[in-house]
Structures are given as C-alpha cells and as structure tokens.
Scaffold this motif. Structure first.
Motif, PDB file in Angstrom:
ATOM      1  N   MET A 160       0.591  -0.962  -0.002  1.00 12.68           N
ATOM      2  CA  MET A 160       0.142   0.455  -0.265  1.00 12.68           C
ATOM      3  C   MET A 160       0.401   1.390  -0.128  1.00 12.68           C
ATOM      4  SD  MET A 160      -2.906   0.986   2.299  1.00 12.68           S
ATOM      5  CE  MET A 160      -4.119  -0.727   1.965  1.00 12.68           C
ATOM      6  N   ILE A 161      -0.014   1.982  -1.040  1.00 12.14           N
ATOM      7  CA  ILE A 161       1.621   3.139  -0.752  1.00 12.14           C
ATOM      8  C   ILE A 161       0.042   4.577  -0.944  1.00 12.14           C
ATOM      9  CG2 ILE A 161       1.356   4.081  -3.428  1.00 12.14           C
ATOM     10  CD1 ILE A 161       4.250   4.595  -3.155  1.00 12.14           C
ATOM     11  N   THR A 162       1.128   5.359   0.305  1.00 12.06           N
ATOM     12  CA  THR A 162       0.251   6.632  -0.046  1.00 12.06           C
ATOM     13  C   THR A 162       0.572   7.741  -0.852  1.00 12.06           C
ATOM     14  OG1 THR A 162       2.081   8.224   0.935  1.00 12.06           O
ATOM     15  CG2 THR A 162       0.824   6.863   2.397  1.00 12.06           C
ATOM     16  N   VAL A 163      -0.528   8.737  -1.391  1.00 10.99           N
ATOM     17  CA  VAL A 163      -0.706   9.465  -2.603  1.00 10.99           C
ATOM     18  C   VAL A 163       0.212  10.265  -2.343  1.00 10.99           C
ATOM     19  CG1 VAL A 163      -1.500  11.440  -3.431  1.00 10.99           C
ATOM     20  CG2 VAL A 163      -2.920   9.788  -2.663  1.00 10.99           C
ATOM     21  N   ASN A 164       1.247  10.853  -1.551  1.00 10.72           N
ATOM     22  CA  ASN A 164       2.569  11.902  -1.430  1.00 10.72           C
ATOM     23  C   ASN A 164       3.575  10.464  -1.496  1.00 10.72           C
ATOM     24  OD1 ASN A 164       1.413  14.178  -0.422  1.00 10.72           O
ATOM     25  ND2 ASN A 164       1.048  14.433   1.011  1.00 10.72           N
ATOM     26  N   ARG A 165       3.353   9.774  -1.178  1.00  2.58           N
ATOM     27  CA  ARG A 165       4.960   8.380  -1.371  1.00  2.58           C
ATOM     28  C   ARG A 165       4.596   8.309  -2.813  1.00  2.58           C
ATOM     29  NH1 ARG A 165       9.813   7.761  -1.056  1.00  2.58           N
ATOM     30  NH2 ARG A 165      10.262   5.476  -1.374  1.00  2.58           N
ATOM     31  N   MET A 166       3.853   8.066  -3.444  1.00  2.00           N
ATOM     32  CA  MET A 166       4.146   8.013  -4.622  1.00  2.00           C
ATOM     33  C   MET A 166       4.546   9.396  -6.128  1.00  2.00           C
ATOM     34  SD  MET A 166       2.704   5.372  -7.147  1.00  2.00           S
ATOM     35  CE  MET A 166       2.457   5.507  -9.093  1.00  2.00           C
ATOM     36  N   ARG A 167       3.543  10.277  -5.222  1.00  2.00           N
ATOM     37  CA  ARG A 167       4.574  11.006  -6.197  1.00  2.00           C
ATOM     38  C   ARG A 167       6.027  11.312  -5.528  1.00  2.00           C
ATOM     39  NH1 ARG A 167      -0.426  15.283  -4.104  1.00  2.00           N
ATOM     40  NH2 ARG A 167      -2.041  14.779  -5.493  1.00  2.00           N
ATOM     41  N   ALA A 168       6.490  11.188  -5.084  1.00  4.61           N
ATOM     42  CA  ALA A 168       7.654  11.616  -4.684  1.00  4.61           C
ATOM     43  C   ALA A 168       8.523  10.061  -5.180  1.00  4.61           C
ATOM     44  CB  ALA A 168       7.933  10.625  -3.226  1.00  4.61           C
ATOM     45  N   LEU A 169       8.046   9.117  -4.697  1.00  2.00           N
ATOM     46  CA  LEU A 169       8.392   7.780  -6.392  1.00  2.00           C
ATOM     47  C   LEU A 169       8.908   8.448  -7.798  1.00  2.00           C
ATOM     48  CD1 LEU A 169       7.124   4.397  -5.447  1.00  2.00           C
ATOM     49  CD2 LEU A 169       9.008   6.261  -4.533  1.00  2.00           C
ATOM     50  N   GLU A 170       7.699   8.918  -8.460  1.00  2.00           N
ATOM     51  CA  GLU A 170       7.929   9.549 -10.063  1.00  2.00           C
ATOM     52  C   GLU A 170       8.824  10.302  -9.699  1.00  2.00           C
ATOM     53  OE1 GLU A 170       3.389  10.931 -10.025  1.00  2.00           O
ATOM     54  OE2 GLU A 170       2.679   8.756 -10.222  1.00  2.00           O
ATOM     55  N   ALA A 171       8.828  11.390  -8.301  1.00  3.58           N
ATOM     56  CA  ALA A 171       9.780  12.564  -8.875  1.00  3.58           C
ATOM     57  C   ALA A 171      11.627  11.674  -8.812  1.00  3.58           C
ATOM     58  CB  ALA A 171      10.298  13.162  -7.872  1.00  3.58           C
ATOM     59  N   ASN A 172      11.384  10.275  -7.612  1.00  6.59           N
ATOM     60  CA  ASN A 172      12.657   9.787  -8.232  1.00  6.59           C
ATOM     61  C   ASN A 172      12.602   9.299  -9.319  1.00  6.59           C
ATOM     62  OD1 ASN A 172      13.104  10.595  -5.253  1.00  6.59           O
ATOM     63  ND2 ASN A 172      12.513   8.118  -4.753  1.00  6.59           N
ATOM     64  N   SER A 173      12.044   7.946  -9.758  1.00  9.04           N
ATOM     65  CA  SER A 173      12.055   7.918 -10.705  1.00  9.04           C
ATOM     66  C   SER A 173      12.738   8.709 -12.295  1.00  9.04           C
ATOM     67  CB  SER A 173      10.803   6.826 -11.241  1.00  9.04           C
ATOM     68  OG  SER A 173      10.776   6.362 -12.589  1.00  9.04           O
ATOM     69  N   GLU A 174      12.256   9.606 -12.755  1.00  8.89           N
ATOM     70  CA  GLU A 174      12.521  10.492 -13.360  1.00  8.89           C
ATOM     71  C   GLU A 174      13.985  10.927 -13.393  1.00  8.89           C
ATOM     72  OE1 GLU A 174      11.872  13.662 -16.538  1.00  8.89           O
ATOM     73  OE2 GLU A 174       9.849  13.635 -14.823  1.00  8.89           O
ATOM     74  N   TRP A 175      14.029  11.297 -11.570  1.00 13.79           N
ATOM     75  CA  TRP A 175      15.813  11.388 -11.408  1.00 13.79           C
ATOM     76  C   TRP A 175      16.497  10.385 -11.989  1.00 13.79           C
ATOM     77  CZ3 TRP A 175      18.995  10.809  -6.764  1.00 13.79           C
ATOM     78  CH2 TRP A 175      20.373  11.582  -6.501  1.00 13.79           C
ATOM     79  N   ARG A 176      16.197   8.448 -12.023  1.00 12.59           N
ATOM     80  CA  ARG A 176      16.747   7.301 -11.724  1.00 12.59           C
ATOM     81  C   ARG A 176      16.903   7.417 -13.692  1.00 12.59           C
ATOM     82  NH1 ARG A 176      19.961   6.084  -7.908  1.00 12.59           N
ATOM     83  NH2 ARG A 176      19.056   7.236  -6.234  1.00 12.59           N
ATOM     84  N   GLY A 177      16.062   8.099 -14.029  1.00 16.11           N
ATOM     85  CA  GLY A 177      16.350   7.757 -16.096  1.00 16.11           C
ATOM     86  C   GLY A 177      14.802   7.224 -16.189  1.00 16.11           C
ATOM     87  N   VAL A 178      13.849   6.915 -15.847  1.00 16.70           N
ATOM     88  CA  VAL A 178      12.024   5.991 -16.121  1.00 16.70           C
ATOM     89  C   VAL A 178      11.871   7.670 -15.986  1.00 16.70           C
ATOM     90  CG1 VAL A 178      10.892   4.975 -15.764  1.00 16.70           C
ATOM     91  CG2 VAL A 178      12.871   4.333 -15.690  1.00 16.70           C
ATOM     92  N   SER A 179      11.644   8.218 -17.199  1.00 11.59           N
ATOM     93  CA  SER A 179      10.683   9.874 -17.089  1.00 11.59           C
ATOM     94  C   SER A 179       9.012   9.967 -16.444  1.00 11.59           C
ATOM     95  CB  SER A 179      10.403  10.405 -18.243  1.00 11.59           C
ATOM     96  OG  SER A 179       9.937   9.478 -19.516  1.00 11.59           O
TER      97      SER A 179
END
Length: 466
Positions: free
Chosen positions: A1-20
């Motif tokens: 289970m993941i919170t909305v804020n945590r999901m947004r953080a992962l999206e930002a981290n994903s872009e930084w790690r190379g998956v836009s």
C-alpha cells in the motif's frame, strides 16, 4: 500500500533515476488497455472521460492504444484543452489530436456543453478524470459527467482511483463513479479498501517504475519533506527547531546544525548551549536564537530552561558538540526520560555525543519512535556489534535494530542507510569521500531536524535529509 504523497515522491525519484514521467504515463495508459482486454474486451465504441491532469493523460494514452486495436473512441474532455496542467498530459493530448480516424472529440468546457453527453453511446467507459488529484467535492462539469457515467449500463473502468473517491480515506466527496474495475498503479492506495462500492475489483499493475526510485533517496523525498508554503503562513508554522548541544570544547557543531536547519527551511532555529558557547554562536549569524545555560557544559541544573523551550518546539535535536562529561550524561538521560514520558509525539533526533550518552539505555529508547543517527562506531555502541562490510548485510543489521527499538535509524556511511520501525529501508548512494570532514554530520542533523519540525517523522522525510 502506498500513500498519494509517497507515490508522487517515487515519480520524481523515477525521473531522476532515468525513467521519465512521460514513460510512466505511457506505461500506465497501456496497462489500462491491457487490463480491460483481459477482463472484458470491448466490441464496440469506448468512451474515455478524461480530466486536465495526469489522470487525464493516462486516459489519452489508453485511448490511443484502444484505437490501435481497431475500436472507435469517444474522447470526452472535461475542461478546456488550453488548461491541461502537466507537460506529459499535454504531449499525449497533442499526439491524440493527430489521429484523424476512429476517434471523436467531445469538449465540455462548462455546464453549457453538458448536452454533448447525450451523444455518447458506448458500451465501455474509462474514467480518467481525477484519480488521486481529487481535492474536495466535485465541481462542474465533472460532477455531471460522473452522474452521466453512473446512469449508463456500460462496463466501467477507473484509472488509478474512481473520480470522487478520496485516495487516502475512501471518503466519497459528494459523488463518485461506480466502476466494475479499478486499475491502480504500482501499489494499492489506502482509500480503495474503504470504497469497494465504487472501485469494483482493484487490479494493481506495474508501470515500470525502477526499484531504485523506492529503495534509494531522491528529489521526491526532499519534496515530501518540504511541502509548499501557503500564502497565509505565519512565523513558526514551518517549524520551531530546538538544538541542545555545545560545550566548553565544541562550539561549532550546534551552530552548523542551526545554520543548516535554516537553509533547509525551518522558520526558527534555537540553540540551547552553555553561556560562553551560546555567546560565540550568536556571532555566527543573527538568525540563530540562543538560550544561554549556566555552567561550561550541560548539567541537570539547565533542564528546566530547556524544557520551557521544548514546550514551544516542533522538533528537537540533542547531541551536536554536547560532550560526554559526567554531569552532561546525567542531564541528557534525564532529558530523554522527560521527553519519552511527557512529549511522546514530539520528533526527537539523537546525534553524535547525545546518541553516545543514551546508547546503552535501550529500554529508554524502545518504542519512542525517535531518530538515532549513528556512524559505524556509534552503531557498535548502540548494538554491541560491528557493522558488516557487505552492503546487503548492513541493511539487514540496520533494519533489525530499527525494528527492535521501534525507532528510526539513520546510519551515516559511504552509503547512508535509513530504516524505520517497520523494517523498511531507504539508502542514499550520492555521498563522496569529501564528506568525511568534521561538521558534515552536524549539517545532516540540522537538515533532518528542519524536515522533522514540519510534521510527523517518516522514513522518506528522514531519507530526504541525507
């Protein structure tokens, strides 16, 4: 289970790690189409109701994939195309507009355009209007679009979260789409469990987010720790941090923590230190507030003054430059006992000498939820065991002590390891050998303290400070 804020953080981290974000949106829309075909492949027209945000962008992608399968699409946009709010959604809207067959566009800018809904004759409907972007009761034209969807005898698919359902609580904000399936991304959202009447079957699907986005710290963790300031904000609303530290030997450490906290956005940074030390700290910056304590080192006599300041504080750091004198040890342990008993919800970080002084008092630490930030030597004091050399074994060792003490552990090393009371781990691999110089740990404590002062401790918040 993941919170909305945590999901947004992962999206930002994903872009930084190379998956836009663009790639994540493409994968999300494609997965919605795949799940629909797995469950109930449409034979006639599909209506895609899309909003102006990222959820709408997922819908644009799904519409394109559905057309590629030879099915006609009615694209119902609930707003003005000129107001599409994210670059990724806008790119996908423009791509969709290049398709000149198998799609009919219906633009509902306001309630005057709602008559358009009478033209929609689809046996399958995809709800991509709001998703996790809901913020209060539904407004027009989305509210009427939801009512129109619910009246229809069609197979209904929600993208991530049904429109009108709060993704965190499951509360229905006046009205919500009632769907047969909900295709949610990466992990289920907390509110979906409480809204089964609206979600139908919840299908969790992978959208290609790299594991490193979740397991390693990134800019998304920092964004979570630093929410935007409201225009009506007032002094102190974004944190009042108290730093208890300094001694006859160490002057700079608490000052570095305070200055770092101010740079990290805390409204007020106060250093409680012995009088001579505090006077020198005052000369470092006019922004640092000091409490001048009696004596040359911290002693139990100073605690009443410290406790008066704690009542006004939203987070506390104990330890930078505090020393290990006998009276100081007694004062720190007494202060820790008072915090545990009288301020159980106050975020507290023990660092450096402060951590050394309480390390042997595991019974005092257990269950407090405090943040302990050891280096390898202090970790051995805390656990009685040396850290393994192997990184995977280190993670397990840090996670184990965090679970045992029910605290957060921030291990300072070439690769920082943050572990929570639930045993989850986030690492930071962005360090360099230049960070071995004295003072970097004090700066780290100040940054984490600033983040803690703005809300409840979370593993992501602590990792963001690294």
């Amino acid at each position: 289970m993941i919170t909305v804020n945590r999901m947004r953080a992962l999206e930002a981290n994903s872009e930084w790690r190379g998956v836009s974000r663009r790639q994540l949106m493409e994968n999300a829309g494609a997965q919605v189409t795949r799940m629909l075909w797995n469950r109930k492949p449409p034979k006639k027209r599909v209506a895609v109701f899309a909003g102006l945000g990222n959820n709408g962008g997922d819908g644009f992608v799904a519409a394109r994939h559905i057309i590629n399968k030879g099915i006609d699409v009615d694209l119902v946009l609930t707003g003005d195309p000129g107001n599409i709010s994210s670059p990724e959604a806008l790119e996908n809207w423009r791509a969709l507009c290049q398709i000149d067959q198998n799609i009919e566009f219906h633009i509902i800018r306001d309630s005057k355009d709602l008559r358009i809904l009478r033209k929609i004759q689809a046996n399958t409907i995809i709800d991509a209007m709001l998703g996790t972007g809901v913020g209060g009761e539904l407004r027009e034209p989305i509210n009427s679009a939801v009512k129109s969807i619910n009246r229809r005898k069609a197979y209904k698919v929600a993208v991530d979260v049904p429109t009108g359902v709060d993704p965190s609580t499951g509360q229905v904000l006046g009205n919500a789409t009632k769907c047969d399936i909900t295709v949610t991304f990466h992990d289920t959202k907390p509110g979906l469990e409480n809204a089964k009447k609206y979600t139908g079957s919840v299908l969790v699907t992978d959208i290609g987010m790299p594991k490193s986005a979740e397991e390693k710290a990134g800019p998304g963790d920092v964004e979570m720790a630093m929410p935007p300031r409201k225009i009506s904000s007032h002094k102190g609303q974004h944190g009042r941090l108290l730093i208890v530290g300094g001694s006859s030997k160490y002057v700079g450490a608490p000052a570095l923590s305070g200055l770092a906290a101010l740079r990290a956005g805390v409204d007020l940074a106060t250093v409680a230190a012995p009088s001579e030390t505090a006077s020198i700290i005052n000369s470092f910056s006019p922004d640092l507030i000091t409490i001048k304590l009696p004596g040359r080192d911290l002693e139990p006599l100073s605690l009443p003054e410290i406790l008066r300041e704690i009542k006004r504080s939203t987070a506390v750091i104990i330890g930078p430059g505090i020393g290990t004198a006998t009276d100081t040890r007694s004062a720190v342990i007494e202060l820790a006992q008072t915090l545990a008993e009288e301020y159980p919800d106050l975020p507290v970080l023990f660092d450096a000498d402060g951590l050394k002084l309480v390390a042997e008092k595991k019974k005092l630490l257990r269950g407090t939820g405090w943040i302990l930030s050891p280096h390898a030597g202090e970790f051995k004091l805390l656990t009685g065991e040396s850290l393994p050399e192997d990184e995977a074994e280190r993670k397990l060792a840090v996670a184990s002590i965090a679970k045992d003490l029910e605290c957060y552990i921030l291990l300072k090393s070439s690769i920082d390891i943050c572990a929570g009371p639930d045993g989850k781990v986030i690492t930071n691999d962005t360090g360099n050998p230049g960070m071995t110089v004295g003072g970097t740990g004090d700066v780290l404590a100040g940054i984490v303290g600033a983040f803690l002062s703005r809300g409840t401790p979370t593993l992501s918040t602590i990792a963001g400070g690294t």
